[in-house]
Motif scaffolding. Structure first.
Motif, mmCIF file in Angstrom:
data_model
loop_
_atom_site.group_PDB
_atom_site.id
_atom_site.type_symbol
_atom_site.label_atom_id
_atom_site.label_comp_id
_atom_site.label_asym_id
_atom_site.label_seq_id
_atom_site.Cartn_x
_atom_site.Cartn_y
_atom_site.Cartn_z
ATOM 1 N N GLY A 65 -33.187 -14.726 -32.988
ATOM 2 C CA GLY A 65 -33.410 -15.625 -31.863
ATOM 3 C C GLY A 65 -32.203 -16.408 -31.392
ATOM 4 O O GLY A 65 -32.314 -17.213 -30.457
ATOM 5 N N ASN A 66 -31.039 -16.207 -32.027
ATOM 6 C CA ASN A 66 -29.820 -16.851 -31.546
ATOM 7 C C ASN A 66 -29.404 -16.223 -30.209
ATOM 8 O O ASN A 66 -29.576 -15.017 -29.997
ATOM 9 N N VAL A 67 -28.837 -17.032 -29.326
ATOM 10 C CA VAL A 67 -28.439 -16.549 -27.995
ATOM 11 C C VAL A 67 -26.977 -16.922 -27.740
ATOM 12 O O VAL A 67 -26.572 -18.071 -27.935
ATOM 13 N N LEU A 68 -26.199 -15.934 -27.277
ATOM 14 C CA LEU A 68 -24.783 -16.156 -26.988
ATOM 15 C C LEU A 68 -24.450 -15.727 -25.563
ATOM 16 O O LEU A 68 -24.841 -14.643 -25.123
ATOM 17 N N VAL A 69 -23.731 -16.599 -24.834
ATOM 18 C CA VAL A 69 -23.035 -16.182 -23.620
ATOM 19 C C VAL A 69 -21.549 -16.450 -23.868
ATOM 20 O O VAL A 69 -21.155 -17.554 -24.250
ATOM 21 N N TRP A 70 -20.735 -15.434 -23.654
ATOM 22 C CA TRP A 70 -19.329 -15.448 -24.075
ATOM 23 C C TRP A 70 -18.448 -15.020 -22.903
ATOM 24 O O TRP A 70 -18.655 -13.968 -22.305
ATOM 25 N N ASN A 71 -17.479 -15.833 -22.588
ATOM 26 C CA ASN A 71 -16.514 -15.516 -21.536
ATOM 27 C C ASN A 71 -15.137 -15.543 -22.165
ATOM 28 O O ASN A 71 -14.479 -16.589 -22.201
ATOM 29 N N GLY A 72 -14.716 -14.402 -22.690
ATOM 30 C CA GLY A 72 -13.439 -14.405 -23.386
ATOM 31 C C GLY A 72 -12.947 -13.024 -23.736
ATOM 32 O O GLY A 72 -13.603 -12.011 -23.474
ATOM 33 N N GLU A 73 -11.765 -12.996 -24.325
ATOM 34 C CA GLU A 73 -11.143 -11.766 -24.805
ATOM 35 C C GLU A 73 -10.545 -12.027 -26.181
ATOM 36 O O GLU A 73 -9.880 -13.047 -26.390
ATOM 37 N N ILE A 74 -10.775 -11.100 -27.092
ATOM 38 C CA ILE A 74 -10.181 -11.199 -28.428
ATOM 39 C C ILE A 74 -8.935 -10.317 -28.449
ATOM 40 O O ILE A 74 -9.030 -9.088 -28.460
ATOM 41 N N PHE A 75 -7.762 -10.932 -28.440
ATOM 42 C CA PHE A 75 -6.511 -10.193 -28.498
ATOM 43 C C PHE A 75 -5.935 -10.149 -29.915
ATOM 44 O O PHE A 75 -4.897 -9.531 -30.138
ATOM 45 N N GLY A 76 -6.581 -10.815 -30.842
ATOM 46 C CA GLY A 76 -6.120 -10.832 -32.219
ATOM 47 C C GLY A 76 -6.959 -11.802 -33.023
ATOM 48 O O GLY A 76 -7.798 -12.523 -32.488
ATOM 49 N N GLY A 77 -6.742 -11.803 -34.347
ATOM 50 C CA GLY A 77 -7.447 -12.727 -35.226
ATOM 51 C C GLY A 77 -8.712 -12.160 -35.826
ATOM 52 O O GLY A 77 -9.010 -12.389 -36.996
ATOM 53 N N LEU A 78 -9.487 -11.417 -35.044
ATOM 54 C CA LEU A 78 -10.675 -10.724 -35.514
ATOM 55 C C LEU A 78 -10.545 -9.252 -35.131
ATOM 56 O O LEU A 78 -10.090 -8.939 -34.024
ATOM 57 N N PRO A 79 -10.945 -8.345 -36.015
ATOM 58 C CA PRO A 79 -10.824 -6.919 -35.688
ATOM 59 C C PRO A 79 -11.841 -6.494 -34.634
ATOM 60 O O PRO A 79 -13.032 -6.790 -34.740
ATOM 61 N N VAL A 80 -11.350 -5.818 -33.592
ATOM 62 C CA VAL A 80 -12.207 -5.239 -32.556
ATOM 63 C C VAL A 80 -11.749 -3.799 -32.361
ATOM 64 O O VAL A 80 -10.621 -3.553 -31.923
ATOM 65 N N MET A 81 -12.594 -2.853 -32.692
ATOM 66 C CA MET A 81 -12.247 -1.443 -32.582
ATOM 67 C C MET A 81 -12.225 -1.007 -31.106
ATOM 68 O O MET A 81 -12.748 -1.694 -30.225
ATOM 69 N N ALA A 82 -11.632 0.171 -30.864
ATOM 70 C CA ALA A 82 -11.412 0.641 -29.494
ATOM 71 C C ALA A 82 -12.692 0.700 -28.676
ATOM 72 O O ALA A 82 -12.708 0.347 -27.503
ATOM 73 N N LYS A 83 -13.787 1.155 -29.274
ATOM 74 C CA LYS A 83 -15.032 1.311 -28.528
ATOM 75 C C LYS A 83 -15.957 0.113 -28.674
ATOM 76 O O LYS A 83 -17.068 0.113 -28.147
ATOM 77 N N GLU A 84 -15.480 -0.918 -29.391
ATOM 78 C CA GLU A 84 -16.316 -2.109 -29.581
ATOM 79 C C GLU A 84 -16.137 -3.089 -28.431
ATOM 80 O O GLU A 84 -15.085 -3.136 -27.786
ATOM 81 N N ASN A 85 -17.156 -3.879 -28.214
ATOM 82 C CA ASN A 85 -17.115 -4.942 -27.222
ATOM 83 C C ASN A 85 -16.963 -6.270 -27.944
ATOM 84 O O ASN A 85 -17.672 -6.536 -28.918
ATOM 85 N N ASP A 86 -16.051 -7.115 -27.477
ATOM 86 C CA ASP A 86 -15.783 -8.347 -28.224
ATOM 87 C C ASP A 86 -16.964 -9.307 -28.219
ATOM 88 O O ASP A 86 -17.149 -10.083 -29.157
ATOM 89 N N THR A 87 -17.791 -9.267 -27.164
ATOM 90 C CA THR A 87 -18.984 -10.114 -27.152
ATOM 91 C C THR A 87 -19.916 -9.750 -28.297
ATOM 92 O O THR A 87 -20.463 -10.626 -28.982
ATOM 93 N N ALA A 88 -20.108 -8.434 -28.504
ATOM 94 C CA ALA A 88 -20.960 -7.977 -29.597
ATOM 95 C C ALA A 88 -20.381 -8.375 -30.949
ATOM 96 O O ALA A 88 -21.111 -8.774 -31.871
ATOM 97 N N VAL A 89 -19.048 -8.295 -31.069
ATOM 98 C CA VAL A 89 -18.389 -8.668 -32.323
ATOM 99 C C VAL A 89 -18.601 -10.152 -32.620
ATOM 100 O O VAL A 89 -18.960 -10.531 -33.742
#
Length: 615
Positions: free
Chosen positions: A70-94
């Motif tokens: 039941g947690n809800v997130l709205v995210w306006n951003g880009e992860i350029f480093g610090g947390l791993p985000v794979m090529a096909k991953e979406n940073d909001t989902a991460v």
């Protein structure tokens, strides 16, 4: 990037939200739109979340993201480093997955502190009934707030209203993140923001933070420091404030080092070379991260269709944009074009009654005036403003460095009629809640530039062209860190290096409220994302680590002393005349400042913004 929105009501009574805001948000995120409503099981509060997604990364992930608990997130951003985000991953989902695993405020702060890149977010944590929100350390993404009749609204962009019923919006201060205890708020019918600050201001962080927040708190709210003493970890190192005694008294040398060859002499020293090479490394990495984090389907190696680019640069031909162009050229596949967005406002013809009075003076001073930035000059086009002239010269330099690259130099020409029309329909809402003459000038210039609709010339022909790039690089942050403004020279002359350091510290501290929220709103209105390489965390940390006299030497003349380290970097990258161009503010270089009342001061309230929204 997204347009994010949350409306929190401490009453179960149904409510409606401004449809104009919805339109602005949808333009920011044209690829996906949806709403989610969360209601307390007792009906004591309700939250309406709305998100409008500009698809930039991995698989398209609609927002708001609601997890299984039941947690809800709205995210306006880009992860350029610090947390791993794979090529096909979406940073909001991460981010959503990471936050879902958190059971304490410390864990949430740890995740947010790890992110390298711009962000604004709103997060409903069902366990405990908490609402979190905030902006990144520099405030590179817009977030506004407003409280009216027990209803708190948070949004990326608002709508300005005029008259006695106008709503009072404020930018959320980028001094930390905020948490609202929704149960406590419903019991007391008041909203208290628990503040978790960025730990970067030393011992006075608490008092400074609360003071900053209090200046822009919505009416009826209060802010308190969190009782646990928790804080976000600053992503950059502190500013170097060292001042050698031998350099504390400024000595002005206006006749030294005024050419490209002089820069080469400075560069010849081993020490300067090492610093310059380090700047190239960190800045190149910052650009690489921003030009390669593109929509997944655009990252293949197939030829672009119709010469369309994925990346554009706000381009004046000045040193900041020239360096970005050279570094982008190194990281974007050779077959892909790069759009150079060059905006010009039509030069106004003098009124007939003034022509005869000024005729003799004009002829007398014509040769002198043609050499200055702000004087009229003979042109072949009413759009041959200073930034157009230096932009074309910069294009020639880039073509000589890489003749194989397709450089789309887009001449964006704006008439007074179109300026007034678009200010009234769109720009006045986007600049709001900022309201000065400077905000109007910069906001309008950036809006038209980011739209990217103009002309490109091929040989002797020209044709209409519209930039397709979703990513727009901007040079903001260079002047603030490397003493690029004229006020830095004034402070240096009056207070030496100590005063200059204080001025630079203030510049970076207020950049979120003076520039970045506005620019994010203005550029995002076209469904495009602003990216700021000079405000990359590694770049800022490196500049902060250097003593001030290694970044700028304001005893040297304009065009050399300000941003000296960046000028040496430009020369090392192969740039020539652009490396010694004096700083020219966008409102003067594009000539938008000449289209309106010349008697205005930049800090004056801009009546055009109010009257535009009134109509």
């Amino acid at each position: 990037m997204c347009g994010i929105f949350c409306l929190l009501s401490l009453s179960p009574t149904p409510f409606e939200w401004d449809k104009t805001i919805h339109q602005h948000l949808k333009r920011r995120g044209p690829d996906s739109s949806q709403d989610v409503t969360v209601t307390d099981k007792h009906g004591s509060y309700q939250c309406v979340f709305s998100a409008h997604v500009l698809h930039m990364r991995g698989l398209l992930t609609p927002q708001p993201v609601q997890d299984d608990t039941g947690n809800v997130l709205v995210w306006n951003g880009e992860i350029f480093g610090g947390l791993p985000v794979m090529a096909k991953e979406n940073d909001t989902a991460v981010i959503s997955q990471r936050l879902s695993s958190c059971s304490s405020p410390a864990e949430i702060l740890s995740i947010l502190s790890s992110v390298r890149g711009p962000w604004g977010f709103i997060y409903y944590q069902k366990a405990g009934d908490y609402l979190w929100f905030g902006r990144d350390f520099f405030g590179r993404r817009s977030l506004l707030w407003m409280l009216n009749a027990e209803v708190l609204t948070l949004t990326s962009v608002a709508a300005h209203t005029y008259g006695p019923d106008q709503t009072i919006w404020q930018e959320v201060p980028a001094v930390g993140v905020y948490r609202i205890d929704l149960k406590a708020a419903t019991e007391s019918s008041t909203m208290t923001f628990e503040v978790y600050p960025w730990a970067h201001a030393g011992n006075n962080v608490i008092s400074t933070c609360i003071e900053t927040i209090s200046e822009s708190l919505p009416s009826g709210c209060s802010a308190v420091m969190n009782q646990s003493g928790l804080a976000l970890t600053s992503p950059v190192c502190p500013l170097n404030t060292s001042i050698p005694e031998t350099l504390n008294e400024p000595e002005i040398h206006p006749n030294l080092y005024q050419s490209v060859k002089d820069l080469e002499q400075l560069l010849a020293s081993k020490e300067n070379n090492a610093e310059v090479n380090r700047v190239i490394h960190v800045l190149s990495e910052a650009v690489r991260r921003r030009v390669q984090s593109l929509p997944f389907q655009n990252r293949d190696h197939s030829p672009p269709e119709n010469d369309h680019a994925s990346v554009a640069i706000l381009f004046s031909g000045g040193i900041d944009s020239m360096i970005l162009a050279v570094l982008a050229d190194q990281h974007i596949p050779a077959h892909q074009p790069i759009d150079l967005l060059n905006v010009a406002f039509k030069l106004q013809e003098p009124k007939k009654q003034k022509e005869s009075a000024k005729k003799n003076k004009k002829h007398k001073n014509e040769s002198t005036n043609s050499k200055t930035d702000d004087a009229p000059c003979r042109t072949s086009s009413p759009f041959d403003v200073p930034d157009r002239i230096t932009g074309k010269a910069g294009l020639t330099e880039l073509q000589s460095l890489n003749p194989e690259r397709k450089w789309n130099f887009i001449e964006i020409n704006v008439t007074q009629e179109e300026l007034q029309k678009m200010r009234r329909e769109r720009i006045c809402h986007l600049v709001h809640p900022l309201d000065t003459v400077l905000d109007d000038s910069i906001g309008c210039a950036v809006w038209f530039a980011a739209r990217g609709a103009g002309l490109i010339r091929e040989d002797s022909d020209q044709r209409l062209f519209a930039s397709s790039a979703k990513v727009i690089l901007t040079g903001i942050g260079a002047d603030e860190q490397l003493a690029g403004y004229s006020r830095h020279r004034v402070r240096f002359k009056t207070s030496g290096y100590e005063g200059l350091i204080q001025e630079l510290a203030m510049e970076l501290g207020r950049i979120s409220s003076r520039n970045l929220g506005r620019d994010d709103r203005v550029i995002g209105d076209h469904g495009k994302e602003a990216r700021f390489p000079y405000l990359d965390e590694d770049v800022v940390s490196y500049f902060n680590s250097l003593p001030v006299w290694e970044k700028a030497d304001l005893s040297l003349p304009r065009g050399v002393g300000e941003k000296l380290l960046l000028r040496l970097t430009a020369r090392q990258l192969g740039l020539s005349q652009s490396s010694v161009l004096p700083k020219r503010a966008m409102q003067f270089g594009s000539r938008i400042a000449k289209m309106e009342d010349n008697q205005e001061k930049a800090s004056d309230k801009c009546t055009r913004l109010f009257t535009s929204c009134k109509e």
